[in-house]
Scaffold this active site. Structure first.
Site, PDB file in Angstrom:
ATOM      1  N   ASP A  10     -51.331  31.734 -26.030  1.00 40.28           N
ATOM      2  CA  ASP A  10     -51.896  30.386 -26.093  1.00 40.28           C
ATOM      3  C   ASP A  10     -51.192  29.504 -25.070  1.00 40.28           C
ATOM      4  OD1 ASP A  10     -53.296  28.154 -26.793  1.00 40.28           O
ATOM      5  OD2 ASP A  10     -52.467  27.980 -28.813  1.00 40.28           O
ATOM      6  N   ALA A  11     -51.685  29.582 -23.825  1.00 40.73           N
ATOM      7  CA  ALA A  11     -50.998  28.910 -22.723  1.00 40.73           C
ATOM      8  C   ALA A  11     -51.863  27.823 -22.087  1.00 40.73           C
ATOM      9  CB  ALA A  11     -50.584  29.934 -21.669  1.00 40.73           C
ATOM     10  N   LYS A  12     -53.146  27.805 -22.404  1.00 39.47           N
ATOM     11  CA  LYS A  12     -54.071  26.758 -21.931  1.00 39.47           C
ATOM     12  C   LYS A  12     -53.973  26.509 -20.438  1.00 39.47           C
ATOM     13  CE  LYS A  12     -54.367  24.682 -26.524  1.00 39.47           C
ATOM     14  NZ  LYS A  12     -53.382  25.446 -27.293  1.00 39.47           N
ATOM     15  N   ARG A  13     -53.922  27.581 -19.657  1.00 40.33           N
ATOM     16  CA  ARG A  13     -53.803  27.444 -18.218  1.00 40.33           C
ATOM     17  C   ARG A  13     -55.140  27.118 -17.572  1.00 40.33           C
ATOM     18  NH1 ARG A  13     -48.957  27.628 -19.757  1.00 40.33           N
ATOM     19  NH2 ARG A  13     -47.390  28.880 -18.683  1.00 40.33           N
TER      20      ARG A  13
END
Lengths: 298, 298
Positions: free
Chosen positions: A103-106
Site C-alpha cells: 500500500d504505497a499509493k505511488r
C-alpha cells in the site's frame, strides 16, 4: 496465473474475501516488543520491534485471510532500515502463501512511472515485489501503463485510488462534471478503460480499484462504472464503514471486492490482555472473516 | 525562515528561478561511472555509480542554480540501498546550500499522511528531510494537512500536483465541472485554500503547486486560481515546454515560479565528449539559467 484469478481462488480457499491491513506504529506496539529503549527516534530498535510485531501478525492471520496489505509508509518512516524491513516482510508473507498488497499509493509520469513499476512492484534480484500495489491515477491513464505492463508480465495486480474514506475525500472526488458524473466516477471510467485489456478467466482485470467503504450509494454507482474491477475496500471497522457500505461493493454473486481492516485487526490487543497480543489479533482476523461471510450470506 | 521567502531569496541570489532536476538512471550514466560490471541488476554497484554521478551533478550545478529536485524513484528503484543514498544526497545537497526538493509525489489519508510527513519531509535524527516535497492531493485537503503542519513547523515547503505535462494528464485534469472549472482548476482552488494560512513575507504560501509547462492557457488560468502559490514547472526542455508556456507561470514581477529541467541538464553529456560530463552538465545548468533570465526579461 492472472492476478485476479489468483486472488479470487485464494479468497475461496480461505473462505472470505478479506485482507488484514498491517500498519505497524512503534508507539502502539505491545509493551514487551517496545521494551524500555529510547523509543521511536531510536530507529534500529524501533525497526527491530516492528519486525517482530509484523512477523507475529503474519503468523496470527495467516490461517484465516487470503491477503495482507502492508502500509509502506509505516516502514518508509524509518528510512533505509524500514525499507529493508518492508522488503523482508513482503518476502516472508509471500513465502507463507499470503497474497501481499503493497500500500504505497505511488504515481508519476513517463519514465518515472516505469521506475516505480520496477522498484515497487516487479520481482527483483534484490527483493521480490508485492503481488499488487496501490497507485494514484490522478496523473492520467498513461501514468498507469508501465505499471500495468509489469503486472501483466509477472502475474501481479494494481489497485488505483478511486474513492477514499477520509472526510476530505469529497472535496475533489465528489465534485460533479458537466456530463453528470462525479470526479470519482470519471476516475472509475478511466480505470475501467485502462484495465479492459487485462481481464482474467473469472472476468476481473488485474487493475482493481480502491473504494472506501463509507458511502453505499457511491459504492453502488462505482460498481456499475467498473464491472471488471476488484474493489479493495478499506474503512471497514475503525474508519466507520458498516455492512451496507460493504455489500454495495460486491456483485450479486458475492465476488468483486476484498474488504480490508487494519487497525481493528493490528491493534485488537489494545482491548485485551496485552500479553496475548497474537491471540487477540488472530481472534480479530477470524471475526473479520465471519463478519464479511455473514454480510455476503444475507 | 518561511520556505517561500527562503526560496525566493535563493533564486535572487543565484540570478534565476531555476531548478536542476536529478533523475539518475544507471543505464544512462557516463561509461566511466558505469564500468563494465553486471549492470543495473547489481544493485550495490549501480548505487555506488549513481552516488558518484549525483555528487558530480551537485558540484556542477551548485554555482548556478538555487535549487535541485531529486527524483525519489530513481533511488527507490534500488530498494534500501537506493533509499540510503537518497538520504545521503539530500544531506549533501543541503550542506552545499542548495534548496532540495524531494520529488516523491506522496499522498495518503489520516495517520498515514502524518507518517509521510515524518518520514519523507521532516528532519529526523537519522536523516534530514528535503526542504520541500512533491505531494498528490487527489485524496483531498485533509490528506495535505499533516504535511503542511510539519512544513510550517520546520520552515519547509510542499508542491502539490495540479497539472501534469504528460499526454494523458488531460484525461482527468482537463475534464470540465458543472461550474465551468476544469478538474485541474478545482484542485488549484483546493491548494490555494489549504495554503492560505501559511503565507510568508513575500506573499507566497509554503504550499506550492506542480504545473507542467506544456499548456500556456492552462498556466495563465492556474496562475489566477493560485495567486499565492509558487509553481514548480517541469517539462521545460526535454518534455517539450517552451518560452510561452513558461512565461505564463510567472506573475508580472517575474516571481511565482521555479522552472525545473531534468534530462536536458543531467544528460547534457550525451551530446558532448562524454569524458567531460561534469562540464557538459555545468554548461547546461548555465544555459538553463540564461534561457529563463531571457524569458523573464522580455
Amino acid at each position: 496465473m492472472h492476478f485476479a484469478d489468483r486472488l479470487l481462488a485464494a479468497c475461496e480457499d480461505k473462505g472470505a474475501p478479506v485482507c488484514a491491513g498491517i500498519d505497524p506504529v512503534f508507539e502502539r506496539l505491545p509493551r514487551d516488543l517496545r521494551g524500555d529503549a529510547a523509543g521511536p527516534r531510536d530507529a534500529p530498535h524501533a525497526v527491530e520491534a516492528i519486525g517482530r510485531f509484523v512477523r507475529g501478525v503474519l503468523e496470527a492471520v495467516r490461517p484465516h485471510v487470503p491477503c495482507v496489505k502492508l502500509q509502506s509508509v509505516c516502514f518508509e518512516r524509518y528510512h533505509w532500515r524500514g525499507v529493508k524491513l518492508y522488503d523482508d516482510m513482503v518476502r516472508e508473507a509471500r513465502a507463507m502463501g499470503l497474497i501481499v498488497i503493497g500500500d504505497a499509493k505511488r504515481g508519476d509520469i513517463g519514465i518515472s512511472a516505469a521506475h516505480y513499476a520496477a522498484g515497487c512492484l516487479a520481482d527483483d534480484v534484490d527483493a521480490p515485489g508485492p503481488d499488487a500495489l496501490t497507485v494514484n491515477g490522478y496523473l492520467g491513464g498513461d501514468s498507469l501503463e508501465p505499471l500495468i505492463d509489469v503486472a501483466a508480465a509477472q502475474g501481479k495486480g494494481l489497485f488505483a485510488l478511486v474513492r477514499t474514506s477520509n472526510p476530505g475525500g469529497d472535496a475533489l472526488q465528489g465534485l460533479k462534471l458537466d456530463d453528470g458524473r462525479s470526479v470519482g466516477e470519471a476516475v472509475a471510467d478511466l480505470v475501467a478503460q485502462q484495465g479492459e485489456a487485462h481481464v482474467g478467466e473469472r472476468g476481473y482485470s488485474l487493475l482493481g480499484a480502491v473504494v472506501g467503504a463509507t458511502k453505499p450509494a457511491d459504492a453502488a454507482s462505482l460498481r456499475r462504472h467498473m464491472p471488471r474491477q476488484i474493489f479493495l475496500v478499506p474503512g471497514f471497522g475503525a474508519q466507520g464503514g458498516g455492512a451496507d457500505d460493504v455489500r454495495a461493493c460486491f456483485k450479486a454473486d458475492g465476488t468483486g471486492a476484498i474488504i480490508t481492516a487494519s487497525r481493528s485487526v493490528n491493534y485488537a490487543f489494545e482491548k485485551a490482555p496485552e500479553a496475548d497480543w497474537k491471540q487477540a489479533i488472530e481472534a480479530a482476523a477470524l471475526d473479520l472473516r465471519q463478519q464479511i461471510r455473514g454480510i455476503l450470506r444475507r
